[in-house]
Design a protein around this motif. Structure first.
Motif, PDB file in Angstrom:
ATOM      1  N   VAL A 119       0.880  -1.169   0.000  1.00  0.00           N
ATOM      2  CA  VAL A 119       0.000   0.000   0.000  1.00  0.00           C
ATOM      3  C   VAL A 119       0.917   1.218   0.000  1.00  0.00           C
ATOM      4  CG1 VAL A 119      -1.808   1.274   1.194  1.00  0.00           C
ATOM      5  CG2 VAL A 119      -1.745  -1.232   1.342  1.00  0.00           C
ATOM      6  N   ALA A 122      -0.031   5.952   1.906  1.00  0.00           N
ATOM      7  CA  ALA A 122      -0.923   5.816   3.062  1.00  0.00           C
ATOM      8  C   ALA A 122      -0.862   7.082   3.898  1.00  0.00           C
ATOM      9  CB  ALA A 122      -0.512   4.616   3.902  1.00  0.00           C
ATOM     10  N   ALA A 134      -4.110  -1.999   9.003  1.00  0.00           N
ATOM     11  CA  ALA A 134      -4.932  -1.341   7.995  1.00  0.00           C
ATOM     12  C   ALA A 134      -4.337   0.023   7.704  1.00  0.00           C
ATOM     13  CB  ALA A 134      -6.375  -1.192   8.482  1.00  0.00           C
ATOM     14  N   LYS A 137      -5.938   5.634   2.897  1.00  0.00           N
ATOM     15  CA  LYS A 137      -5.415   6.438   1.799  1.00  0.00           C
ATOM     16  C   LYS A 137      -6.573   6.989   0.978  1.00  0.00           C
ATOM     17  CE  LYS A 137      -3.709   4.704  -1.900  1.00  0.00           C
ATOM     18  NZ  LYS A 137      -2.753   4.094  -2.842  1.00  0.00           N
ATOM     19  N   VAL A 139      -8.120   7.989  -2.799  1.00  0.00           N
ATOM     20  CA  VAL A 139      -7.995   7.524  -4.185  1.00  0.00           C
ATOM     21  C   VAL A 139      -8.955   8.320  -5.065  1.00  0.00           C
ATOM     22  CG1 VAL A 139      -7.293   5.195  -3.511  1.00  0.00           C
ATOM     23  CG2 VAL A 139      -9.713   5.706  -3.806  1.00  0.00           C
ATOM     24  N   THR A 146     -10.239   5.507   1.569  1.00  0.00           N
ATOM     25  CA  THR A 146     -10.291   4.050   1.598  1.00  0.00           C
ATOM     26  C   THR A 146      -9.454   3.505   2.750  1.00  0.00           C
ATOM     27  OG1 THR A 146      -8.373   3.773   0.137  1.00  0.00           O
ATOM     28  CG2 THR A 146     -10.527   3.971  -0.912  1.00  0.00           C
ATOM     29  N   VAL A 147      -9.712   2.276   3.111  1.00  0.00           N
ATOM     30  CA  VAL A 147      -8.907   1.555   4.101  1.00  0.00           C
ATOM     31  C   VAL A 147      -8.440   0.270   3.430  1.00  0.00           C
ATOM     32  CG1 VAL A 147      -8.866   0.420   6.335  1.00  0.00           C
ATOM     33  CG2 VAL A 147     -10.197   2.511   6.041  1.00  0.00           C
ATOM     34  N   CYS A 148      -7.136   0.055   3.425  1.00  0.00           N
ATOM     35  CA  CYS A 148      -6.554  -1.082   2.709  1.00  0.00           C
ATOM     36  C   CYS A 148      -5.839  -2.021   3.677  1.00  0.00           C
ATOM     37  CB  CYS A 148      -5.556  -0.604   1.659  1.00  0.00           C
ATOM     38  SG  CYS A 148      -6.190   0.664   0.552  1.00  0.00           S
ATOM     39  N   THR A 149      -5.934  -3.309   3.408  1.00  0.00           N
ATOM     40  CA  THR A 149      -5.182  -4.301   4.171  1.00  0.00           C
ATOM     41  C   THR A 149      -4.486  -5.237   3.207  1.00  0.00           C
ATOM     42  OG1 THR A 149      -7.067  -5.813   4.305  1.00  0.00           O
ATOM     43  CG2 THR A 149      -6.798  -4.247   6.110  1.00  0.00           C
ATOM     44  N   VAL A 150      -3.378  -5.787   3.648  1.00  0.00           N
ATOM     45  CA  VAL A 150      -2.656  -6.808   2.880  1.00  0.00           C
ATOM     46  C   VAL A 150      -3.005  -8.153   3.496  1.00  0.00           C
ATOM     47  CG1 VAL A 150      -0.389  -7.680   2.201  1.00  0.00           C
ATOM     48  CG2 VAL A 150      -0.805  -5.207   2.289  1.00  0.00           C
ATOM     49  N   THR A 151      -3.597  -9.029   2.712  1.00  0.00           N
ATOM     50  CA  THR A 151      -4.129 -10.283   3.251  1.00  0.00           C
ATOM     51  C   THR A 151      -3.184 -11.465   3.104  1.00  0.00           C
ATOM     52  OG1 THR A 151      -5.250 -10.734   1.135  1.00  0.00           O
ATOM     53  CG2 THR A 151      -6.501  -9.548   2.824  1.00  0.00           C
ATOM     54  N   ILE A 157       3.990  -1.170   3.641  1.00  0.00           N
ATOM     55  CA  ILE A 157       3.170   0.043   3.658  1.00  0.00           C
ATOM     56  C   ILE A 157       4.077   1.265   3.576  1.00  0.00           C
ATOM     57  CG2 ILE A 157       1.481   1.391   4.950  1.00  0.00           C
ATOM     58  CD1 ILE A 157       0.607  -1.234   6.307  1.00  0.00           C
TER      59      ILE A 157
END
Length: 329
Positions: A119, A122, A134, A137, A139, A146-151, A157
């Motif tokens: 990400v 951020a 989480a 960022k 967009v 938005t809220v982004c996570t790496v799964t 980040i």
């Protein structure tokens, strides 16, 4: 059992960590949940005593120094493989870094190398109740939050400069330096740097790192003397709009907007800036926006916190005089 650290790739200039790296270290401590914070120092030499003390002041307990074997860390493949080697050695729970041009390239390459996700840009990082990280960022030209996570894998980040307020740790650490061997690929060894010029020059404030940015637009008619003077008085950096750089009045590296750099200073001052969307997408995350323009219908006033309708050649000298009088010089 020792907890996995949060690893921060530290940018440094003239042997000392940069201000944005201090901000990222602050963010790392906030999400570490009691785990240690470690640093990666990409350089041909280990950080000196003053640099280690500064890292310790922001809570770093360990510093990893990849053995670059004489290669240049500013090259993306070299930096990527060096940091990947540290990740393999330290097994961190996450990797954080500054979202500069180089940082974004490193984040992308590192995520590929680790088989994880990245990400970039951020504006904050937090730990969720389930323990995952989480990153927030904006967009779509800053129109969506938005809220982004790496799964999958180790999250990478990149945090935007000025998004976090740097704060020293309650207890300073005393980090020790550990050298990490790196086996570089032929790709990383393929390029040799012959000459390198660093911008900004010593003493100048980098545009993306500045807490205050004064941007000149077409309304300046190419005369940036007052813009530069105001920026100097405020301890800030000078930026420009696309019209200005297209005219050749300022270099492209100063351009703020969709085809330039994205900034989010504490204070943005737009001088003779109309506020076209290709510019505002690069600055509307600024905390306080001040605009000066002769046109009361200029779009910049729609997002400004404080607006002055007037000629920049009259308004700026008055503002500069008032600032000097207030400061007694």
């Amino acid at each position: 059992m020792t907890q996995a650290p949060v690893l921060v790739v530290v940018d440094h200039q003239e042997g000392m960590p940069t201000a944005p790296s201090a901000e990222v270290l602050t963010a790392a401590r906030a999400v570490a949940a009691g785990a240690p914070v470690a640093a990666v120092w990409l350089g041909t030499e280990a950080p000196g005593e003053a640099a280690r003390a500064e890292l310790g002041r922001f809570g770093v307990t360990a510093v990893y120094l990849p053995d670059l074997a004489g290669l240049t860390p500013q090259l993306a493949p070299v930096a990527t493989e060096a940091v990947a080697a540290v990740v393999a050695a330290a097994a961190p729970q996450a990797v954080l870094l500054v979202s500069s041009y180089a940082g974004k390239e490193l984040a992308a390459g590192l995520a590929v190398a680790l088989g994880s996700g990245a990400v970039v840009d951020a504006n904050g990082v937090e730990r969720r109740e389930d323990g995952t990280l989480a990153a927030g960022k904006t967009v779509f030209a800053a129109s969506w939050d938005t809220v982004c996570t790496v799964t999958t894998g180790t999250p990478v980040i990149a945090v935007r400069a000025t998004a976090v307020e740097a704060a020293p740790a309650a207890e300073a650490g005393a980090p020790e330096v550990t050298t990490v061997p790196v086996t570089f690929s032929d790709r990383a060894r393929a390029v040799t740097v012959v000459e390198r010029t660093e911008y900004p020059r010593t003493g100048e404030v980098p545009l993306t790192e500045a807490q205050t940015v004064v941007v000149g637009g077409r309304g300046t008619e190419g005369d940036f003397a007052a813009v530069e003077e105001l920026a100097e008085l405020l301890g800030g950096a000078v930026g420009a709009t696309r019209d200005v750089t297209d005219e050749g009045w300022r270099e492209h590296s100063a351009q703020v907007g969709q085809t330039g750099v994205t900034i989010a200073p504490r204070l943005y001052v737009g001088v003779g800036v109309s506020g076209a969307v290709h510019h505002t997408v690069g600055m509307q995350a600024s905390q306080t926006i001040v605009a000066v323009n002769t046109d009361p219908e200029a779009p910049i006033f729609e997002i400004a916190d404080f607006g002055v309708v007037g000629d920049v050649t009259e308004v700026l000298p008055q503002a500069i005089e008032a600032l000097r009088r207030h400061r007694g010089n």
